[in-house]
Design a protein around this motif. Structure first.
Motif, PDB file in Angstrom:
ATOM      1  N   TRP A  16       0.695  -1.260   0.038  1.00 26.69           N
ATOM      2  CA  TRP A  16       0.059   0.207  -0.002  1.00 26.69           C
ATOM      3  C   TRP A  16       1.047   1.382   0.102  1.00 26.69           C
ATOM      4  CZ3 TRP A  16      -4.802   0.661  -1.577  1.00 26.69           C
ATOM      5  CH2 TRP A  16      -5.464  -0.549  -1.337  1.00 26.69           C
ATOM      6  N   CYS A  17       2.089   1.127   0.687  1.00 24.30           N
ATOM      7  CA  CYS A  17       3.040   2.238   0.480  1.00 24.30           C
ATOM      8  C   CYS A  17       3.440   2.689  -1.012  1.00 24.30           C
ATOM      9  CB  CYS A  17       4.341   2.101   1.422  1.00 24.30           C
ATOM     10  SG  CYS A  17       3.795   2.321   3.095  1.00 24.30           S
ATOM     11  N   ALA A  20       0.642   4.133  -2.635  1.00 22.06           N
ATOM     12  CA  ALA A  20       0.258   5.676  -2.431  1.00 22.06           C
ATOM     13  C   ALA A  20       1.527   6.424  -3.001  1.00 22.06           C
ATOM     14  CB  ALA A  20       0.366   5.737  -1.001  1.00 22.06           C
ATOM     15  N   GLY A 182      -8.076  -3.310   6.522  1.00 26.85           N
ATOM     16  CA  GLY A 182      -8.167  -2.536   5.559  1.00 26.85           C
ATOM     17  C   GLY A 182      -8.411  -3.666   4.027  1.00 26.85           C
ATOM     18  N   ASP A 216      -6.567   1.979   9.424  1.00 28.62           N
ATOM     19  CA  ASP A 216      -6.870   1.549   7.919  1.00 28.62           C
ATOM     20  C   ASP A 216      -5.312   1.483   7.400  1.00 28.62           C
ATOM     21  OD1 ASP A 216      -7.185   1.723   5.031  1.00 28.62           O
ATOM     22  OD2 ASP A 216      -9.180   1.512   5.616  1.00 28.62           O
ATOM     23  N   ARG A 218      -4.675   1.924   4.311  1.00 30.41           N
ATOM     24  CA  ARG A 218      -4.317   2.900   3.452  1.00 30.41           C
ATOM     25  C   ARG A 218      -3.974   4.496   4.208  1.00 30.41           C
ATOM     26  NH1 ARG A 218     -10.026   1.613   1.134  1.00 30.41           N
ATOM     27  NH2 ARG A 218     -10.374   1.361   3.250  1.00 30.41           N
ATOM     28  N   ASP A 219      -4.384   4.411   5.302  1.00 31.61           N
ATOM     29  CA  ASP A 219      -4.062   5.590   6.103  1.00 31.61           C
ATOM     30  C   ASP A 219      -2.621   5.657   6.720  1.00 31.61           C
ATOM     31  OD1 ASP A 219      -6.512   7.041   5.865  1.00 31.61           O
ATOM     32  OD2 ASP A 219      -7.572   5.984   7.350  1.00 31.61           O
ATOM     33  N   ALA A 221      -0.186   3.988   5.178  1.00 40.21           N
ATOM     34  CA  ALA A 221       0.626   4.529   4.013  1.00 40.21           C
ATOM     35  C   ALA A 221       0.579   6.162   3.865  1.00 40.21           C
ATOM     36  CB  ALA A 221       0.236   3.725   2.729  1.00 40.21           C
ATOM     37  N   THR A 318     -13.586   0.896   7.919  1.00 41.92           N
ATOM     38  CA  THR A 318     -12.375   0.060   7.552  1.00 41.92           C
ATOM     39  C   THR A 318     -12.606  -1.346   7.839  1.00 41.92           C
ATOM     40  OG1 THR A 318     -10.821   1.926   7.807  1.00 41.92           O
ATOM     41  CG2 THR A 318     -10.126  -0.623   8.056  1.00 41.92           C
TER      42      THR A 318
END
Length: 331
Positions: A16-17, A20, A182, A216, A218-219, A221, A318
């Motif tokens: 996910w990083c 992003a 997530g 989450d 995504r958060d 990341a 999430t």
């Protein structure tokens, strides 16, 4: 383009990083232990992601991995398929691997490294408390914490010591997530999702009594990117958590409310503490939870929100998206 290395891009947080960073316009390189994973990374994360081989257990490959990079997100962490016989099976690769990445980054002129640490380096081995854990806290490894928490604590401490004593000019920031949930990117996902999967498929016979924070992926990341670029982030730790901690019974209630009949196998009863503690003495998988049974490991992300403007999404959303994602995986 600004070049960024993400270690462990085949992992859950690392993947996910990478996504992003690509969305934000960075040129991304990632490390894997085995180049056989390259096709899957390209299929999942994008054909333009450069994949190189480097292993936390060896010096080989790290100078080439960091060459030309402005930033490094050190997300990779040693994983074991079974409970280690000795703590050093997990601790030594975590500490030595972190120092390898930092040393190579320093020698290559990298501006800043963001280390993925964990709440495991903050909230374990303490007496019960009524106030949330903050970045000022450190896990007490002398309290008999599990190898994972011990490895995260000692690896992060080694990172701060390196920057203070050898890595002059290299900036460091750490992100300390609570349990990460997530959407999944494939069949390999974070151990934090195992409890949700076990609730959904009925393999969890009862809910365990402990509370921790959730966030989450995504958060997480997004916080890595903020920690990478914000001037105020240099030299700082940041807890990543969404709101207050949740007990497992809270998560079960959210699943039933959001999924309806698809949550029919989610347990409704809580395992008595005495039974859970008894199992933790003999069950290797339960043993890692023995210090937190009956405990509330609440933590706050106020620092990340105040200094970096980070804003996590509601954890109820999430949890629902996590479940939806898990239910779509091939059986």
């Amino acid at each position: 383009m600004t070049n960024v290395l993400v270690t462990g891009g085949s992992g859950y947080i690392g993947g996910w990083c990478v996504l992003a960073l690509r969305d934000a316009g960075y040129a991304v390189r990632t490390t894997v232990r085995d180049l056989a994973r390259e096709p899957r990374i390209h299929a999942t994360l994008g054909a333009d992601v450069q994949v190189v081989r480097a292993d936390l257990h060896s010096d080989e490959g790290w100078p080439e991995a960091v060459a030309g990079c402005d930033f490094v997100l050190h997300v990779a962490s040693p994983t074991l398929t079974q409970v280690p016989r000795d703590d050093d099976e997990m601790v030594r690769p975590a500490v030595d691997g972190t120092l390898r990445v930092l040393r190579a980054s320093h020698e290559a002129g990298v501006r800043r490294v963001v280390l993925t640490s964990a709440i495991g380096a903050i909230a374990y081995g303490h007496p019960p408390r009524d106030t949330p854990f903050t970045e000022q806290d450190w896990t007490n490894i002398g309290a008999g914490v599990a190898p994972y928490q011990k490895s995260k604590t000692l690896a992060e401490r080694a990172a701060w010591d390196f920057v203070a004593t050898e890595g002059h000019g290299l900036e460091l920031a750490t992100v300390n997530p609570t349990a990460v949930l997530g959407p999944v990117l494939g069949p390999g996902y974070s151990p934090s999702l195992n409890s949700i999967a076990a609730m959904l498929d009925g393999s969890a016979p009862a809910l365990l009594k402990f509370a921790t924070g959730y966030v989450d992926v995504r958060d997480v990341a997004g916080l890595h990117l903020l920690a990478m670029t914000a001037p105020a982030a240099a030299g700082e730790r940041f807890i990543a958590t969404a709101g207050h901690s949740l007990w497992q019974r809270d998560i079960a209630a959210i699943l039933r409310a959001r999924l309806g009949d698809r949550a029919a196998k989610v347990p409704t009863r809580e395992m008595p503490l005495a039974v859970a503690r008894g199992l933790a003495k003999v069950n290797p998988q339960m043993r890692a939870l023995r210090l937190i049974l009956g405990r509330n490991l609440d933590a706050t992300s106020a620092k990340a929100e105040r200094l970096l403007g980070w804003k996590p999404r509601p954890i109820e959303e999430t949890i629902a998206e996590t479940a939806e994602s898990l239910l779509t995986l091939p059986k």
